[in-house]
Motif scaffolding. Sequence first.
Motif, PDB file in Angstrom:
ATOM      1  N   ILE A 114      36.560  31.375  43.760  1.00 39.56           N
ATOM      2  CA  ILE A 114      36.532  31.919  42.709  1.00 39.56           C
ATOM      3  C   ILE A 114      34.991  30.728  41.625  1.00 39.56           C
ATOM      4  O   ILE A 114      35.557  29.336  41.763  1.00 39.56           O
ATOM      5  CB  ILE A 114      37.444  32.056  41.798  1.00 39.56           C
ATOM      6  CG1 ILE A 114      38.514  32.184  42.712  1.00 39.56           C
ATOM      7  CG2 ILE A 114      37.504  32.912  40.482  1.00 39.56           C
ATOM      8  CD1 ILE A 114      40.319  33.104  42.004  1.00 39.56           C
ATOM      9  N   ILE A 151      41.528  33.550  35.649  1.00 40.87           N
ATOM     10  CA  ILE A 151      42.236  34.683  35.796  1.00 40.87           C
ATOM     11  C   ILE A 151      42.570  35.759  34.746  1.00 40.87           C
ATOM     12  O   ILE A 151      43.673  35.009  34.314  1.00 40.87           O
ATOM     13  CB  ILE A 151      42.383  35.372  37.540  1.00 40.87           C
ATOM     14  CG1 ILE A 151      43.787  34.410  37.350  1.00 40.87           C
ATOM     15  CG2 ILE A 151      41.648  34.857  38.369  1.00 40.87           C
ATOM     16  CD1 ILE A 151      45.072  35.398  37.516  1.00 40.87           C
ATOM     17  N   ALA A 196      45.667  34.967  42.681  1.00 40.85           N
ATOM     18  CA  ALA A 196      45.955  35.319  41.757  1.00 40.85           C
ATOM     19  C   ALA A 196      46.260  33.204  41.466  1.00 40.85           C
ATOM     20  O   ALA A 196      47.079  32.753  40.129  1.00 40.85           O
ATOM     21  CB  ALA A 196      47.359  36.192  40.885  1.00 40.85           C
ATOM     22  N   LEU A 240      43.157  41.432  37.572  1.00 39.54           N
ATOM     23  CA  LEU A 240      43.314  41.788  39.153  1.00 39.54           C
ATOM     24  C   LEU A 240      44.018  42.282  38.653  1.00 39.54           C
ATOM     25  O   LEU A 240      44.605  42.176  37.457  1.00 39.54           O
ATOM     26  CB  LEU A 240      44.065  40.060  39.566  1.00 39.54           C
ATOM     27  CG  LEU A 240      43.380  39.233  39.955  1.00 39.54           C
ATOM     28  CD1 LEU A 240      44.135  38.005  40.202  1.00 39.54           C
ATOM     29  CD2 LEU A 240      42.093  39.573  40.974  1.00 39.54           C
ATOM     30  N   ARG A 271      42.458  29.492  37.404  1.00 34.14           N
ATOM     31  CA  ARG A 271      41.825  29.971  37.848  1.00 34.14           C
ATOM     32  C   ARG A 271      40.725  30.957  37.009  1.00 34.14           C
ATOM     33  O   ARG A 271      40.201  31.564  37.413  1.00 34.14           O
ATOM     34  CB  ARG A 271      42.619  31.092  38.620  1.00 34.14           C
ATOM     35  CG  ARG A 271      43.381  29.749  39.718  1.00 34.14           C
ATOM     36  CD  ARG A 271      43.635  30.664  41.438  1.00 34.14           C
ATOM     37  NE  ARG A 271      44.344  29.610  41.866  1.00 34.14           N
ATOM     38  CZ  ARG A 271      44.685  30.089  43.584  1.00 34.14           C
ATOM     39  NH1 ARG A 271      44.444  30.867  43.544  1.00 34.14           N
ATOM     40  NH2 ARG A 271      45.781  29.158  43.860  1.00 34.14           N
ATOM     41  N   VAL A 325      38.261  36.605  36.060  1.00 30.91           N
ATOM     42  CA  VAL A 325      38.525  38.298  36.610  1.00 30.91           C
ATOM     43  C   VAL A 325      39.419  39.041  36.726  1.00 30.91           C
ATOM     44  O   VAL A 325      40.106  38.085  36.348  1.00 30.91           O
ATOM     45  CB  VAL A 325      38.802  37.087  38.901  1.00 30.91           C
ATOM     46  CG1 VAL A 325      39.252  38.041  39.545  1.00 30.91           C
ATOM     47  CG2 VAL A 325      36.838  36.058  39.115  1.00 30.91           C
TER      48      VAL A 325
END
Length: 364
Positions: free
Chosen positions: A63, A78, A51, A157, A76, A155
């Motif tokens: 990523i 995420i 993360a 998490l 990122r 993504v």
Amino acid sequence: MAKVSLDRLRKVYPDGHVAVQEASFEVDDGELLVLVGPSGCGKSTLLRMIAGLEAISSGELHIAGRMVNALPPKERDIAMVFQNYALYPHMTVAENLGFGLKLRGMAKQEVRRRVTEAADMLEIAPLLDRRPAALSGGQRQRVALGRALVRQPQVFLLDEPLSNLDAKLRASMRVEIARLHRKLGTTMIHVTHDQVEAMTLGHRIVVLREGRIQQIDTPMALYERPANLFVASFLGSPAMNLVEGELGRADGAGGYRLRIGDGLALALPEASGLEAVVGHRVTLGIRPEDLALAEAGPGALPARVEVVEAVGSEAYLNLDCDGHPLVARVPPWRLPSAGELVHCRPAAERLHFFDPGSGERLPA
């Protein structure tokens, strides 16, 4: 493609503690991968490194094809769901869902559309005007999931998102997360210490211990062929029975004998790969469902019933076999009584053998 790739990721804290050691694996685009292990094994640290909330000491993290080691979390792409929900108590559900989008300067109409869409998907639309204090634990968890969902990240998490819920709610939320993943098809990495949660949710599971990866495989492959004693005993409820003894050749008809006590030995069938450890101590693993009540005779172990746990559709017999604790999972009818002497026979084709020194699986 939202593929996540870890190449020898390592985390060392200033005091010298190594939390994650040489973690290497790939999460395919659209896969739901679970990181599982006991408390302190490094699974949450590893998730926080992905993360961007923990600095990476060494190794590379990619990523969607780009290295993100030095990128801050907001770059990122995420979204993270935390164990404690992290909802703003003074905001309504709708405001909590849309807050991150407003911070990014998204148009009000688009924020409203995404919030409505996420609320409908998670069945929390009637709750949009409530504040977190007026919600149940499961409803708060849905809001936390929705806040990540509106971001539409590459993504997801999830850091132990179900650990604060009661057993019944955990089971229903597991289904919700699996259903949500199937709808979205987005890459998800889910951290948990609960092996049942890991087995039911993950396409693949990464088992961690003391910062090291022990095994990576599909849930049933891990269950049916654990790589070592730790994986064997960690996955499965009740845990695998482990009995240590000296392996020898059986007299007469062939096969082997495992001597596990004074005058107590278990007859084992012929199995390739065991010849090399004849005369040595080995650990035999037997899943509770592979240990059945039987008549006395070769291949059957005498055991004293200590506790009978009838749980409805099945029962667990807690046994004492010459000082070795065993658990048998049996049908719930005609159960023996505590204190009774019984005999149990393991399923010969489903035995597991391990080196008691190294803990590694033997090729039997």
